[in-house]
Design a protein around this motif. Structure first.
Motif, short mmCIF file in Angstrom:
data_model
loop_
_atom_site.label_atom_id
_atom_site.label_comp_id
_atom_site.label_asym_id
_atom_site.label_seq_id
_atom_site.Cartn_x
_atom_site.Cartn_y
_atom_site.Cartn_z
N GLY A 1 0.82 -1.59 -0.30
CA GLY A 1 0.06 0.16 0.15
C GLY A 1 0.78 0.75 0.03
N ILE A 2 0.47 2.34 -0.61
CA ILE A 2 1.52 3.06 -0.72
C ILE A 2 0.97 3.97 0.52
N ALA A 3 -0.77 4.46 0.75
CA ALA A 3 -0.41 5.43 1.55
C ALA A 3 -1.57 4.99 2.51
N GLY A 4 -1.40 3.53 2.73
CA GLY A 4 -2.04 2.65 3.72
C GLY A 4 -3.70 2.71 3.36
N ILE A 5 -4.37 3.07 4.57
CA ILE A 5 -6.02 2.09 4.92
C ILE A 5 -6.52 3.39 4.44
N ASP A 6 -5.89 4.31 4.82
CA ASP A 6 -6.74 5.93 3.95
C ASP A 6 -6.71 5.68 3.14
N PRO A 7 -7.15 5.89 2.00
CA PRO A 7 -7.46 6.18 0.50
C PRO A 7 -7.24 7.62 0.19
N GLU A 8 -6.96 8.47 1.31
CA GLU A 8 -6.77 9.60 0.59
C GLU A 8 -5.69 10.70 1.35
N ALA A 9 -4.96 9.47 2.08
CA ALA A 9 -3.51 10.10 2.87
C ALA A 9 -2.57 10.50 1.83
N GLU A 10 -1.56 10.82 2.34
CA GLU A 10 -0.57 11.06 1.01
C GLU A 10 1.13 10.39 1.63
N PRO A 11 1.17 10.02 0.92
CA PRO A 11 2.28 8.89 1.01
C PRO A 11 3.85 9.61 1.56
N SER A 12 4.34 9.21 2.61
CA SER A 12 5.68 9.93 2.62
C SER A 12 6.42 9.70 2.13
N PRO A 13 7.74 10.70 2.13
CA PRO A 13 8.95 10.38 0.74
C PRO A 13 8.99 9.25 1.51
N ALA A 14 9.52 8.58 2.42
CA ALA A 14 10.38 7.57 2.86
C ALA A 14 9.63 6.45 2.27
N ARG A 15 8.03 6.26 2.74
CA ARG A 15 7.10 5.51 2.16
C ARG A 15 7.28 5.20 0.26
N ILE A 16 7.67 6.79 -0.40
CA ILE A 16 7.95 6.28 -2.05
C ILE A 16 9.37 5.94 -2.42
N ASP A 17 10.14 5.81 -1.76
CA ASP A 17 11.40 5.61 -1.31
C ASP A 17 10.97 3.98 -1.38
N GLU A 18 10.93 2.89 -0.61
CA GLU A 18 10.43 1.96 -0.12
C GLU A 18 9.44 1.39 -1.09
N ILE A 19 8.28 1.87 -2.27
CA ILE A 19 7.29 1.36 -3.00
C ILE A 19 9.35 1.81 -4.26
N HIS A 20 9.63 2.56 -4.12
CA HIS A 20 10.67 2.46 -5.51
C HIS A 20 11.29 0.76 -5.39
N SER A 21 12.34 0.44 -4.31
CA SER A 21 12.36 -0.43 -3.77
C SER A 21 12.05 -1.91 -3.84
N VAL A 22 11.05 -2.19 -2.89
CA VAL A 22 9.80 -2.97 -3.30
C VAL A 22 9.84 -3.21 -5.39
N ALA A 23 9.05 -2.36 -5.42
CA ALA A 23 9.12 -2.59 -6.98
C ALA A 23 9.48 -3.63 -8.12
N GLY A 24 11.31 -2.88 -7.77
CA GLY A 24 11.92 -3.44 -8.52
C GLY A 24 12.78 -4.77 -8.17
N LYS A 25 12.75 -4.92 -6.05
CA LYS A 25 13.14 -6.54 -6.28
C LYS A 25 11.62 -7.26 -6.32
#
Length: 332
Positions: free
Chosen positions: A244-268
């Motif tokens: 999940g990019i931004a958690g259970i809240d559909p309107e929440a904005e993801p943190s920069p750290a979470r975006i970085d994590e998604i980048h890493s996870v997407a590749g792996k």
């Protein structure tokens, strides 16, 4: 999980108290005075909180119920605000069906309505905590809130638990069984029909479960990325990993750290697709997909049916979700 929408505001609570003193205006269910079976045309007047509850009531109740949903098509249910008219109608209903933890305004109003036949779908199955998965580890918002689900007869709370139980056909079937039994009790004259309708719906849900199990058994990747972390139960059921990019809240904005994590996870994980939903903005999904050179697609959390939905009802949209997942995960 510390989810802002699970905390009712004083303003909403005040509206509930004031609204319950208002006379109920006529609606599509023509709420009437009296007990079970006093609704329009002698039918049981059912008020459902949002689409997944509406679907259960309509499928199980059949011709013996008149169902009104508090959440209109196209409205994002988490942030629903009730009008005084809607709040007043709650107290006139024969039967209330809702899911505690999704809509704080509804939770408040139901608590004040005092309707004898009130059913919380969260009480009919076991809730769990689901958070964003990063490298196989759960990252919860507010991890101090454990699932405090207890057995019948004991104090039952589920603060912080994931309420999206309807996206797991098995859990949804458990809820359907409970709703069927409660309708039998509320309207015993038609108990046999409620039992028959419940069995029919559960059979459909069991078929859906088997389709998901077979369709997602062999895939190139088990990880999918979604803006709304609503699919924790589904992922757990079928051996997948929800990112999940931004958690259970559909309107929440993801943190920069979470975006970085998604980048890493997407590749792996060799993820191919970023999923978004029809009732919330797709901006974050499209921005992230562009950065990662991934595709975008819809994975519908089924919180409402609109003309944009990939199906006319719960079963059809869940079948469309399965097709989307198979495509994104490289099903073989």
């Amino acid at each position: 999980m510390n989810i802002r929408r699970l905390i009712p505001t004083a303003a909403v609570s005040g509206a509930v108290v004031l609204g319950l003193t208002a006379l109920s205006a006529c609606s599509s269910s023509d709420a009437a005075e009296g007990g079970s079976g006093s609704g329009s045309g002698g039918k049981v007047d059912v008020v459902a909180s949002f689409y997944p509850m509406q679907f259960l009531a309509e499928e199980i109740g059949g011709s013996h119920v008149s169902v009104t949903s508090l959440t209109k098509p196209g409205v994002e249910p988490h942030d629903l605000e009730l009008s005084p008219q809607q709040i007043g109608e709650l107290g006139e209903a024969d039967y209330l069906l809702y899911l505690k933890g999704i809509q704080p305004a509804v939770d408040d109003a139901v608590a004040q309505a005092g309707v004898k036949n009130t059913v919380d779908a969260a009480e009919l199955t076991t809730l769990e905590n689901h958070g964003a998965e990063v490298d196989g580890h759960a990252h919860e918002e507010g991890e101090e809130h454990a699932d405090e689900h207890t057995h019948e007869g004991e104090e039952h709370t589920h603060e912080g638990a994931d309420p999206h139980i309807w996206l797991d056909p098995v859990k949804y079937a458990e809820v359907a069984e409970g709703v069927g039994k409660s309708l039998e009790k509320a309207d015993p004259d038609h108990a046999a029909d409620y039992r028959k309708n419940t069995d029919t719906l559960v059979e459909k849900l069991n078929g859906l479960d088997k389709a998901y199990e077979a369709g997602l058994k062999n895939t190139a990747t088990k990880t999918f990325i979604t803006t709304h972390s609503a699919f924790g139960y589904l992922a757990e059921r079928y051996g997948l990993t929800q990112q999940g990019i931004a958690g259970i809240d559909p309107e929440a904005e993801p943190s920069p750290a979470r975006i970085d994590e998604i980048h890493s996870v997407a590749g792996k994980s060799k993820a191919t697709t970023v999923f978004f939903e029809t009732l919330a903005s797709d901006r974050t999904a499209k921005t992230l997909a562009k950065d990662l050179d991934l595709k975008t697609d819809v994975l519908d959390p089924l919180e409402g049916i609109t003309d944009k939905s990939a199906g006319a009802d719960y079963i059809e949209v869940m079948e469309s979700n399965l097709t989307a997942l198979q495509k994104a995960l490289g099903a073989k």
